[in-house]
Design an enzyme around this catalytic site. Structure first.
Site, PDB file in Angstrom:
ATOM      1  N   GLU A 254       8.736  -2.311   3.803  1.00 28.01           N
ATOM      2  CA  GLU A 254       8.187  -1.008   4.200  1.00 28.01           C
ATOM      3  C   GLU A 254       6.685  -1.036   4.015  1.00 28.01           C
ATOM      4  OE1 GLU A 254       9.934   1.740   1.439  1.00 28.01           O
ATOM      5  OE2 GLU A 254      10.906   2.852   3.052  1.00 28.01           O
ATOM      6  N   LYS A 256       3.357   0.019   2.335  1.00 22.20           N
ATOM      7  CA  LYS A 256       2.947   0.645   1.077  1.00 22.20           C
ATOM      8  C   LYS A 256       1.802   1.586   1.405  1.00 22.20           C
ATOM      9  CE  LYS A 256       1.975  -0.214  -3.780  1.00 22.20           C
ATOM     10  NZ  LYS A 256       0.932   0.745  -4.072  1.00 22.20           N
ATOM     11  N   ARG A 261       2.071   9.735  -5.109  1.00 21.13           N
ATOM     12  CA  ARG A 261       3.526   9.911  -5.078  1.00 21.13           C
ATOM     13  C   ARG A 261       3.865  11.383  -5.173  1.00 21.13           C
ATOM     14  NH1 ARG A 261       7.209   5.753  -7.079  1.00 21.13           N
ATOM     15  NH2 ARG A 261       9.290   6.388  -6.423  1.00 21.13           N
ATOM     16  N   ARG A 292       3.877  12.228  -9.647  1.00 22.89           N
ATOM     17  CA  ARG A 292       4.504  11.087 -10.325  1.00 22.89           C
ATOM     18  C   ARG A 292       4.832  11.409 -11.790  1.00 22.89           C
ATOM     19  NH1 ARG A 292       3.227   6.599 -13.059  1.00 22.89           N
ATOM     20  NH2 ARG A 292       3.518   4.569 -12.113  1.00 22.89           N
ATOM     21  N   GLU A 321       5.180   9.579  -0.330  1.00 21.85           N
ATOM     22  CA  GLU A 321       3.760   9.438  -0.653  1.00 21.85           C
ATOM     23  C   GLU A 321       2.958  10.396   0.225  1.00 21.85           C
ATOM     24  OE1 GLU A 321       3.048   7.125  -3.007  1.00 21.85           O
ATOM     25  OE2 GLU A 321       1.020   6.424  -2.678  1.00 21.85           O
ATOM     26  N   PHE A 361      10.011   8.106   1.784  1.00 26.01           N
ATOM     27  CA  PHE A 361      10.611   6.774   1.791  1.00 26.01           C
ATOM     28  C   PHE A 361      11.949   6.710   1.050  1.00 26.01           C
ATOM     29  CE2 PHE A 361       6.902   6.444  -1.210  1.00 26.01           C
ATOM     30  CZ  PHE A 361       7.604   6.422  -2.409  1.00 26.01           C
ATOM     31  N   ARG A 437      10.994   0.337 -13.916  1.00 32.55           N
ATOM     32  CA  ARG A 437      10.150  -0.611 -13.175  1.00 32.55           C
ATOM     33  C   ARG A 437      10.920  -1.921 -13.140  1.00 32.55           C
ATOM     34  NH1 ARG A 437       4.867  -0.475 -11.908  1.00 32.55           N
ATOM     35  NH2 ARG A 437       4.192   1.104 -13.383  1.00 32.55           N
ATOM     36  N   LYS A 443       6.172  -4.755  -5.075  1.00 32.01           N
ATOM     37  CA  LYS A 443       5.016  -4.420  -4.247  1.00 32.01           C
ATOM     38  C   LYS A 443       4.225  -5.689  -3.996  1.00 32.01           C
ATOM     39  CE  LYS A 443       2.614  -2.683  -8.312  1.00 32.01           C
ATOM     40  NZ  LYS A 443       1.856  -1.625  -8.921  1.00 32.01           N
TER      41      LYS A 443
HETATM   42  N1  LIG Z   1       7.154   2.729   0.902  1.00 31.71           N
HETATM   43  C1  LIG Z   1       6.937   2.928  -0.381  1.00 31.71           C
HETATM   44  N2  LIG Z   1       7.961   2.836  -1.279  1.00 31.71           N
HETATM   45  C2  LIG Z   1       7.757   3.030  -2.598  1.00 31.71           C
HETATM   46  N3  LIG Z   1       6.562   3.318  -3.145  1.00 31.71           N
HETATM   47  C3  LIG Z   1       5.512   3.421  -2.298  1.00 31.71           C
HETATM   48  C4  LIG Z   1       5.652   3.249  -0.901  1.00 31.71           C
HETATM   49  N4  LIG Z   1       4.445   3.434  -0.338  1.00 31.71           N
HETATM   50  C5  LIG Z   1       3.593   3.710  -1.321  1.00 31.71           C
HETATM   51  N5  LIG Z   1       4.205   3.713  -2.515  1.00 31.71           N
HETATM   52  C6  LIG Z   1       3.526   3.950  -3.808  1.00 31.71           C
HETATM   53  O1  LIG Z   1       3.506   2.724  -4.495  1.00 31.71           O
HETATM   54  C7  LIG Z   1       3.904   2.878  -5.830  1.00 31.71           C
HETATM   55  C8  LIG Z   1       4.748   1.698  -6.228  1.00 31.71           C
HETATM   56  O2  LIG Z   1       4.085   0.951  -7.172  1.00 31.71           O
HETATM   57  P1  LIG Z   1       4.321   1.218  -8.713  1.00 31.71           P
HETATM   58  O3  LIG Z   1       5.720   1.558  -8.955  1.00 31.71           O
HETATM   59  O4  LIG Z   1       3.781   0.061  -9.441  1.00 31.71           O
HETATM   60  O5  LIG Z   1       3.458   2.526  -8.951  1.00 31.71           O
HETATM   61  P2  LIG Z   1       2.013   2.592  -9.499  1.00 31.71           P
HETATM   62  O6  LIG Z   1       2.045   2.123 -10.911  1.00 31.71           O
HETATM   63  O7  LIG Z   1       1.521   3.949  -9.204  1.00 31.71           O
HETATM   64  O8  LIG Z   1       1.312   1.475  -8.615  1.00 31.71           O
HETATM   65  P3  LIG Z   1       0.080   1.445  -7.704  1.00 31.71           P
HETATM   66  O9  LIG Z   1      -1.073   1.474  -8.641  1.00 31.71           O
HETATM   67  O10 LIG Z   1       0.271   0.125  -6.996  1.00 31.71           O
HETATM   68  O11 LIG Z   1       0.154   2.626  -6.784  1.00 31.71           O
HETATM   69  C9  LIG Z   1       4.747   4.131  -5.868  1.00 31.71           C
HETATM   70  O12 LIG Z   1       4.616   4.799  -7.103  1.00 31.71           O
HETATM   71  C10 LIG Z   1       4.222   4.951  -4.698  1.00 31.71           C
HETATM   72  O13 LIG Z   1       3.278   5.885  -5.175  1.00 31.71           O
END
Ligand SMILES: Nc1ncnc2c1ncn2[C@@H]1O[C@H](COP(=O)(O)OP(=O)(O)OP(=O)(O)O)[C@@H](O)[C@H]1O
EC number: 6.5.1.1
Length: 577
Positions: A254, A256, A261, A292, A321, A361, A437, A443
């Site tokens: 998918e 990103k 979030r 989040r 998102e 998503f 996690r 990712k």
């Molecule tokens: N298609 C997607 N599916 C899931 N998460 C997505 C998607 N597109 C964007 N995201 C974002 O990416 C994040 C996934 O990475 P992670 O779980 O590590 O969160 P994070 O710690 O906020 O990371 P990052 O700093 O990379 O945003 C999700 O929290 C979400 O906000």
């Protein structure tokens, strides 16, 4: 239960080094807690509110010290409290030695409405702290100070130790979420898996403890997602396409999205506010949006709310998102969303400046009558995503199911050229595991990894920058607090330094010459070239060439990266392919 009895048990817990014994002590306390079981389950973790409820006391260290000083009597000032803190190392010990409400204390004279020592109940302490959380607007600091002063004046030295820690949200009892979960299992002889599932859907330790006791396994099994109560977001690890294809038959790839979030809750019959102890009425909003960290952000995002109001009919909980876009619909950097996200005033004007879109998503709950089962946490990703595409065809992320690395690479290239951050790789048959996690969501970002670090200290600058912090000490989460991994000074403009100084100064808890120490409160996203084992920092690792990227305003210190992750990164366990 009296707060004094709770404090006695907390002292026993604090003195107990063995994890197993800790679980048994907590189990015994839960069994003895009677009507206060929910409060006990939360207080032990230093929380006044359940996980789904983002309210906080909003009491900074300075206010807490002022309330303690006032309750300690005319001879003690907030500065004295701070000085003692530097000596004693933690606020509980300071509070226990202040003789609050005692001979010298103003509370002894029942001034300012304080009743003097009178052994409050746990429920009274809970109610007062909730009143503190509810205080806002002009004069709220004074009202909070008066309420806390009143409370501190009523307690004994032993109680003051835990009350002060609770006010600052740091109980230091060695009781984490896992301990309370295991204690519920032990106390009421219920299945561990059922307790874990109930915690995932409810995000509420107090409620799960009460139901385990009063309704047993049947009650736990009947717990399900509730519209209006956010669950923790499922999270991702960094991963590679090759790794994913080796572990899974095929991959759901998918885009990103580079935004923030948002968990979208919809109920056609209205959603009651989290702090209202009542059922929803048709006057309540039908849409609520959560960040989040499960904070409500509905008011800051009116166009997302309107979009959901128009497009959804049945109860639903969707994960997605929110992305800022320019006039052509191309994504704008993440910082643009944050500008909108935390906005309380001028929302309409900002709405004209920055346009937002919701990309869904995942679908956690689908309450349409025609579909079977509403709670989808245990359903495979493929099915959840199909439901979502059916609900919101034009706002659902596109998914490529593939077992071909070249095809996935082409998908990534087109995502990047369209201005997105990268791609996500998901295991198509994985369930939704809130707060986890795990290995099921990966990712893949093309640039170097970044780390989210808690800022635990700084050094004042020199010369013309003597009034600003120059270098920041970075730390990551450990089992018991935070461990340092480096210092960052590069990547920060002059203008930014001034803003960071304003942001961090209120969190100073200690100052020694050029060096200051912060209460863990602010999270920096930091880039780096490499991580090396190093004795210089307490984590045992050091970031090479750390570079400031951004303040992660959407993260709390608990959401920062951990020593475990640093170790994994250092050993090459994560990273691009
Ligand atoms: N298609 C997607 N599916 C899931 N998460 C997505 C998607 N597109 C964007 N995201 C974002 O990416 C994040 C996934 O990475 P992670 O779980 O590590 O969160 P994070 O710690 O906020 O990371 P990052 O700093 O990379 O945003 C999700 O929290 C979400 O906000």
């Amino acid at each position: 239960m009296q707060f004094a009895a709770f404090a006695d048990r907390a002292a026993e817990l604090e003195a107990e080094p063995a994890d197993l014994e800790t679980v048994s002590l907590v189990a015994a306390l839960l069994r003895d807690a009677g009507d206060d079981i929910g409060t006990v389950a939360r207080f032990l973790q230093g929380r006044v509110f359940p996980g789904w409820d983002a309210r906080t006391l909003d009491v900074g260290p300075a206010l807490c010290y002022a309330a303690l000083a006032k309750a300690a009597g005319t001879n003690v000032t907030a500065d004295d409290v701070e000085e003692r803190l530097a000596e004693e190392g933690e606020i509980g010990a300071v509070a226990a030695n202040l003789d609050l409400g005692g001979q010298q204390g103003l509370g002894a004279f029942a001034a300012d409405g304080a009743a003097g020592r009178d052994d409050p109940t746990l429920a009274e302490v809970d109610a007062e702290l909730r009143a503190v959380a509810a205080t806002e607007g002009d004069g709220s600091e004074d009202t909070k100070l008066a309420t806390l002063f009143g409370l501190f004046s009523r307690v004994s030295d032993a109680e003051a130790r835990y009350l002060a820690r609770l006010v600052l949200g740091e109980m230091r009892l060695g009781v984490g979420e896992g301990t309370v979960r295991d204690a519920i299992v032990e106390a009421f002889a219920v299945d561990a898996g059922l307790v874990a599932d109930a915690l995932q859907v409810s995000n509420d330790y107090g409620r799960v403890a009460r139901i385990a006791r009063d309704e047993g396994e049947d009650g736990l099994e009947a717990m399900s997602l509730t519209v209006g109560r956010p669950v923790q977001s499922m999270l991702a690890q960094a991963g590679t396409v090759t790794g994913a294809l080796e572990s899974w038959d095929d991959v759901a790839a998918e885009i990103k999205f580079d935004g923030a979030r948002v968990q979208l809750h919809h109920h056609p019959e209205g959603i009651a506010p989290p702090d209202a102890d009542r059922d929803a009425t048709p006057d309540d909003p039908t849409v609520r949006l959560y960040s989040r960290n499960t904070s409500e952000v509905t008011d800051a995002l009116p166009e997302i709310r309107e979009f959901a109001e128009q497009r959804l009919d049945a109860p639903a909980i969707l994960d997605g998102e929110v992305v800022a876009v320019d006039d052509d619909g191309s994504p704008l950097p993440f910082q643009e969303v944050l500008r909108r996200f935390r906005r309380k005033h001028d929302v309409d004007r900002m709405r004209e400046e920055v346009e937002l879109e919701f990309h869904a998503f995942d679908c956690l709950l689908d309450g349409r009558e025609a579909t079977e089962g509403t709670d989808l946490l245990d359903s495979p990703f493929r099915m959840r995503h199909d439901r979502l595409a059916d609900l919101l065809p034009d706002a659902t992320s596109e998914v490529l199911y593939s077992d071909d690395a070249d095809e996935i690479e082409a998908f990534e290239a087109s995502a990047l050229s369209a201005g997105h951050e990268g791609i996500m790789l998901k295991r198509p048959d994985s369930t939704y595991t809130p707060g986890d996690r795990g290995q099921d969501w990966l990712k893949r970002k093309p640039d170097v990894e970044t780390l989210d670090c808690v800022v635990t200290g700084a050094e004042w600058g020199e010369g013309r920058r003597a009034n600003e912090f120059g270098t920041f000490l970075l730390a990551v989460g450990a089992d018991d607090g935070y461990e340092t991994v480096g210092k960052v000074a590069t990547g920060i403009t002059d203008e930014r330094l001034a803003a960071l100084t304003d942001l961090l100064e209120p969190h100073v808890i200690n100052e020694d010459g050029q060096t200051v120490e912060f209460r863990p409160a602010v999270v920096f996203e930091v880039g780096y070239e490499e991580i090396q084992a190093s004795p210089t920092y307490s984590a045992g690792y050091a970031l090479r060439f750390p570079r400031f990227v951004e303040v992660r305003e959407d993260k709390d210190p608990e959401d920062a990266d951990t020593v475990e992750r640093v170790e994994r990164l250092a050993n090459g366990g994560e990273g691009g392919n």
